[in-house]
Design a protein around this motif. Structure first.
Motif, short mmCIF file in Angstrom:
data_model
loop_
_atom_site.label_atom_id
_atom_site.label_comp_id
_atom_site.label_asym_id
_atom_site.label_seq_id
_atom_site.Cartn_x
_atom_site.Cartn_y
_atom_site.Cartn_z
N CYS A 89 0.54 -0.98 -0.32
CA CYS A 89 -0.09 -0.09 0.24
C CYS A 89 0.93 1.28 -0.14
N VAL A 90 1.73 0.97 1.42
CA VAL A 90 3.12 2.70 0.44
C VAL A 90 3.68 2.52 -0.53
N ARG A 91 3.96 1.17 -0.96
CA ARG A 91 4.77 1.56 -2.46
C ARG A 91 3.49 2.11 -3.34
N ALA A 92 2.26 1.74 -3.48
CA ALA A 92 1.57 2.42 -4.48
C ALA A 92 1.37 3.86 -4.43
N VAL A 93 1.01 4.31 -2.67
CA VAL A 93 0.77 5.22 -2.62
C VAL A 93 2.23 6.36 -3.25
N ILE A 94 3.46 6.11 -2.89
CA ILE A 94 4.77 6.77 -3.74
C ILE A 94 4.35 6.68 -4.63
N GLU A 95 4.40 5.66 -5.51
CA GLU A 95 4.41 5.17 -7.40
C GLU A 95 3.30 5.93 -8.17
N VAL A 282 -6.86 -10.43 16.72
CA VAL A 282 -7.71 -10.89 15.57
C VAL A 282 -7.85 -9.23 15.15
N CYS A 283 -7.44 -8.62 15.30
CA CYS A 283 -6.77 -7.67 14.50
C CYS A 283 -5.71 -6.39 15.59
N SER A 284 -4.58 -5.99 14.50
CA SER A 284 -3.86 -5.16 14.89
C SER A 284 -3.21 -4.27 13.54
N GLY A 285 -2.27 -3.63 14.32
CA GLY A 285 -1.53 -2.48 13.75
C GLY A 285 -0.91 -1.35 14.26
N GLY A 286 -0.77 0.10 13.98
CA GLY A 286 -0.44 0.94 14.36
C GLY A 286 0.46 2.16 13.73
N ARG A 287 0.73 3.06 14.05
CA ARG A 287 1.13 4.01 13.54
C ARG A 287 2.76 3.05 12.74
N TYR A 288 3.44 4.28 11.39
CA TYR A 288 4.44 3.69 10.96
C TYR A 288 4.75 5.20 10.48
N ASP A 289 4.66 6.92 11.33
CA ASP A 289 5.33 7.89 10.60
C ASP A 289 6.61 7.75 9.57
N GLY A 290 7.47 6.49 10.17
CA GLY A 290 8.82 6.78 8.74
C GLY A 290 8.67 6.17 7.41
N LEU A 291 7.68 5.29 7.97
CA LEU A 291 7.99 4.05 6.93
C LEU A 291 8.12 4.75 5.07
N VAL A 292 6.71 5.53 5.39
CA VAL A 292 6.79 5.95 3.53
C VAL A 292 8.13 6.96 3.41
N GLN A 294 11.03 6.20 4.54
CA GLN A 294 11.84 4.72 4.57
C GLN A 294 12.40 3.71 3.38
N LEU A 295 10.33 3.60 1.84
CA LEU A 295 10.59 3.60 0.93
C LEU A 295 10.86 3.99 -0.48
N GLY A 296 10.98 5.71 0.27
CA GLY A 296 11.83 6.54 -1.21
C GLY A 296 10.66 7.27 -0.88
N GLY A 297 9.66 7.65 -0.61
CA GLY A 297 8.67 8.87 -0.24
C GLY A 297 9.22 9.48 0.15
N SER A 298 8.09 11.02 0.05
CA SER A 298 8.38 12.13 0.95
C SER A 298 7.55 12.15 2.46
N PRO A 299 8.75 12.16 3.28
CA PRO A 299 8.05 11.97 4.91
C PRO A 299 6.53 12.40 4.68
N THR A 300 5.84 11.71 5.35
CA THR A 300 4.58 11.11 5.19
C THR A 300 3.48 10.09 6.42
N SER A 301 3.06 10.99 7.25
CA SER A 301 2.41 10.28 8.34
C SER A 301 1.15 9.06 8.40
N ALA A 302 1.88 8.21 8.79
CA ALA A 302 0.96 6.98 8.38
C ALA A 302 0.37 6.01 9.56
N MET A 303 -0.37 5.31 9.36
CA MET A 303 -1.41 4.45 10.36
C MET A 303 -2.10 3.28 10.13
N GLY A 304 -1.82 2.29 10.13
CA GLY A 304 -3.16 1.45 9.51
C GLY A 304 -2.93 0.10 10.30
#
Ligand code: ATP
Ligand code: MG
Length: 421
Positions: A89-95, A282-292, A294-304
């Motif tokens: 999903c992060v890859r697609a958002v960047i791409e 049954v369900c888990s997740g969290g915030r990942y503010d650095g990942l976008v 880290q994968l080559g996008g511009s700094p973007t807060s995110a969570m899922g």
């Protein structure tokens, strides 16, 4: 099965209609809840460049080290079946540069693959539904995403889940904490087994969620992450709690909850059930503010977050199969032809009406018996007699005996009329 027949791959299951119906129910409830809240569906490929996962989930995680279905394709490219969908999903958002037009609220569903030891609630192909939001840094996002999961439980009538929350702080705060924890654990290295020693060297935070009683005892005196949080992280964390309180969502803070993926920052969480045995999440997740970034996008807060469909389905009661309204039975070649014309008319006029065509050989009696087994309410019978008179026999299959001969031209309308009775 005869010897030599090919069976399914271990850990990869067929979903027979009973379970598939549960899946469809959860998927359509999720679609309803997400779309109503302004989330758009994203469909991602199952196969990705395997570096996407090593870079995001982390090299020293169980998923990447032991569980990934990675392979070389015919071109020699190193690919992987996705073990989760956040990275894709992060890859697609960047791409597609999706965040250019403001925050993105996305949801997905589909199969994921992990080479784990198959057991109840743990499979090698399993299914997730998830949400990801990009471009919002404030703690209202945590509360919104958790409320969304609660709305889905409400919509599905699932009760009794527990929400556990923890904060991991920023990446920088975690680096300091990691060093302090590693120093503490190194001074007690004798108490660690070989696996935990390896974790100590590579990813000491993973030791926090160890199931061993001795390790948990050792951890009782270990430094705690909350002491390493700066002012901003503390405020963020408190606000999450306040907003969850405002939404009436109960939670338990679990300082040992670290999650198995490296990309999380700040808030992480897990919904668990006591009704599922050992595989309780049954369900888990969290915030990942650095990942976008880290994968080559511009700094973007995110969570899922993502839920496991197999585990949520196990919490649903049996859903009753909807009974057909009618079964259409024809006898003889000419009646069969007329029956096909009638069936097509019914399906065109009322696509949602449940009418089963009694295909295959058999006498009137055996065909009606099958209609009974389907628990159909009416039989539409077309034989030579009916054909000659231009009528269809409409016979009640439950309740008081009742037979009507309805003119062929009026059958479709008649059926729609009796459908809801
Ligand atoms: P677990 O602790 O049970 O291994 P996880 O932390 O690996 O879960 P995530 O990667 O966060 O799980 O995935 C989200 C959800 O997907 C889990 O809460 C669970 O419901 C489901 N899930 C994860 N792995 C599997 C699996 N192998 N089989 C079935 N469901 C799974
Ligand atoms: Mg796991």
């Amino acid at each position: 099965m005869k010897p030599g027949a090919i069976s399914r791959v271990r850990g990869m299951n067929d979903l027979l209609p009973e379970e598939a119906r549960h899946f469809a129910e959860i998927e359509s409830a999720a679609r309803e809840v997400f779309e109503a809240a302004g989330y758009g569906e994203i469909r991602l490929p199952i196969v990705e460049d395997s570096r996407l996962f090593t870079r995001s989930i982390g090299e020293a995680t169980d998923i990447v080290e032991k569980e990934m279905y990675a392979f070389e394709d015919r071109n020699g490219d190193l690919l992987a079946l996705r073990p989760e969908a956040t990275a894709g999903c992060v890859r697609a958002v960047i791409e597609h540069d999706l965040i250019r037009s403001g925050p993105q609220r996305l949801w997905y569903h589909g199969p994921m693959f992990r080479h784990e030891r198959p057991q109840k609630g743990r499979h090698r192909q399993f299914h997730q539904i998830g949400v990801e939001v990009f471009g919002i840094a404030t703690p209202d996002l945590e509360a919104e995403l958790l409320m969304l999961s609660q709305c889905l439980w409400d919509r599905l009538g699932i009760e009794g889940l527990t929400l556990e929350l923890n904060t991991l702080g920023t990446a920088e705060e975690r680096v300091h904490y990691r060093a302090a924890l590693a120093a503490y654990l190194s001074s007690h290295e004798d108490a660690l087994g070989p696996d935990d020693r390896m974790r100590l060297a590579r990813n000491p935070l993973r030791i926090l969620d160890s199931k061993s009683a001795e390790i948990q005892e050792l951890l009782a005196n270990a430094p705690v992450l909350s002491d390493f949080l700066g002012e901003a992280s503390r405020e963020h964390w408190q606000r999450v709690g306040t907003l969850l309180d405002a939404a009436g969502i109960a939670y338990r803070i679990n300082p040992r909850l670290v999650r198995g993926l490296d990309y999380y920052t700040q808030t992480v969480f897990e919904w668990t059930s006591t009704a599922l045995g050992a595989q309780s999440a049954v369900c888990s997740g969290g915030r990942y503010d650095g990942l976008v970034e880290q994968l080559g996008g511009s700094p973007t807060s995110a969570m899922g977050w993502a839920l496991g469909l197999e585990r949520v389905a196990a919490l649903l009661g049996r859903t009753d199969v909807k009974r057909p309204c009618a079964v259409l039975v024809t006898l003889g070649a000419a009646a069969e032809e007329s029956g096909f014309a009638l069936m097509r008319e019914i399906r065109q006029a009322y696509p949602g009406l449940r009418v089963v065509l009694a295909t295959g050989p058999g006498t009137l009696k055996s065909k009606l018996k099958r209609a009974d087994r389907l628990r159909a309410r009416w039989a539409l019978i077309l034989g030579d007699d009916e054909l000659a008179k231009g009528v269809v026999q409409v016979k009640a299959l439950d309740g008081p005996a009742q037979v009507e001969w309805v003119p062929r031209a009026a059958v479709v309308a008649h059926l729609a009329q009796v459908a809801d009775q």
